[in-house]
Enzyme design. Structure first.
Site, short mmCIF file in Angstrom:
data_model
loop_
_atom_site.label_atom_id
_atom_site.label_comp_id
_atom_site.label_asym_id
_atom_site.label_seq_id
_atom_site.Cartn_x
_atom_site.Cartn_y
_atom_site.Cartn_z
N ARG A 20 0.81 -1.22 0.00
CA ARG A 20 0.00 0.00 0.00
C ARG A 20 0.84 1.26 0.00
O ARG A 20 0.37 2.35 -0.29
CB ARG A 20 -0.91 0.03 1.22
CG ARG A 20 -1.87 -1.14 1.32
CD ARG A 20 -2.51 -1.19 2.69
NE ARG A 20 -1.47 -1.40 3.70
CZ ARG A 20 -1.59 -1.06 4.98
NH1 ARG A 20 -2.69 -0.51 5.42
NH2 ARG A 20 -0.61 -1.29 5.84
N GLU A 25 7.73 7.90 11.02
CA GLU A 25 7.63 9.06 11.91
C GLU A 25 8.66 10.09 11.47
O GLU A 25 9.85 9.79 11.41
CB GLU A 25 7.91 8.67 13.36
CG GLU A 25 6.86 7.78 13.95
CD GLU A 25 7.18 7.36 15.37
OE1 GLU A 25 8.35 7.50 15.81
OE2 GLU A 25 6.27 6.88 16.05
N ASN A 45 8.44 24.75 8.13
CA ASN A 45 8.48 25.41 6.83
C ASN A 45 8.38 24.38 5.72
O ASN A 45 8.81 23.24 5.89
CB ASN A 45 9.79 26.20 6.66
CG ASN A 45 9.92 27.32 7.67
OD1 ASN A 45 8.93 27.86 8.14
ND2 ASN A 45 11.14 27.67 8.00
N LYS A 67 17.65 23.36 12.34
CA LYS A 67 16.69 22.89 11.34
C LYS A 67 16.81 21.38 11.17
O LYS A 67 17.91 20.85 11.04
CB LYS A 67 16.95 23.57 9.98
CG LYS A 67 16.76 25.07 10.02
CD LYS A 67 17.11 25.70 8.68
CE LYS A 67 16.94 27.22 8.75
NZ LYS A 67 17.36 27.85 7.49
N TYR A 127 11.08 21.58 6.68
CA TYR A 127 12.03 21.64 7.78
C TYR A 127 11.41 22.25 9.01
O TYR A 127 10.65 23.19 8.95
CB TYR A 127 13.34 22.33 7.40
CG TYR A 127 13.27 23.63 6.66
CD1 TYR A 127 13.49 24.83 7.33
CD2 TYR A 127 13.03 23.67 5.30
CE1 TYR A 127 13.46 26.03 6.65
CE2 TYR A 127 12.99 24.86 4.63
CZ TYR A 127 13.21 26.05 5.30
OH TYR A 127 13.17 27.24 4.62
#
Length: 180
Positions: A20, A25, A45, A67, A127
């Site tokens: 599928r 995560e 962002n 970031k 980010y």
């Protein structure tokens, strides 16, 4: 995984896939903190760019941003440059290919300049940031600064006017740069 500049980390989330598609995560605070990314993220962002678009090398000072960068669609070459005064790796860079296929993430700590170039037809880049955008602190260094020598994998790039006019790292006064 720490890279050549140990403060910069390559993160490889586990994708659980089947016929599928897949699930992974993108961030779990406890897991990331256990591996050295314990900062609170306060802003997300998202950018879309076409092949050859180069964004960077950007940073904020004051209000430095860490970031956590992901390419959701397409492929980018993502770069972190240590610009911290007093750092033994100041002026050095690391780069990694991030893509929607490899699911890799790059942790760019506060005090580093960040940039990327799009390698695929287009790319969707997300980010997470550890500080909110502060226009008065928005800064850039030249993406092609010969003293840094980033080995960008594409020669024909498209940059913004801001990035085209950005100064070399050596030309920035120390008060406009983060310290270690």
């Amino acid at each position: 995984t720490p890279l050549r500049i140990p403060d910069v980390l390559l993160v490889e989330p586990q994708a659980h896939g089947d016929a599928r598609g897949f699930f992974l995560e993108l961030h779990r605070s406890s897991r990331y903190a256990a591996h050295g990314i314990g900062h609170a993220f306060v802003q997300d962002n998202l950018s879309r760019s076409e092949r050859g678009v180069l964004r960077g090398l950007h940073f904020q000072h004051p209000h430095s941003q860490g970031k956590l960068v992901s390419a959701l669609v397409g492929e980018i070459f993502d770069v972190a440059v240590d610009i911290r005064t007093g750092s033994p790796t100041r002026g050095q860079w690391v780069g990694e290919r991030l893509s929607g296929e490899n699911h890799r993430q790059l942790w760019v700590p506060p005090g580093f300049a960040h940039g990327f170039v799009v390698l695929s037809a287009d790319a969707l880049v997300a980010y997470k940031c550890t500080a909110e955008y502060a226009p008065e602190a928005d800064r850039a260094i030249a993406w092609n600064d010969p003293d840094i020598g980033v080995d960008w994998p594409i020669a024909d790039v498209t940059v913004s006017e801001k990035d085209r006019l950005a100064p070399r790292l050596a030309d920035l006064p120390a008060d406009l740069l983060p310290s270690r």
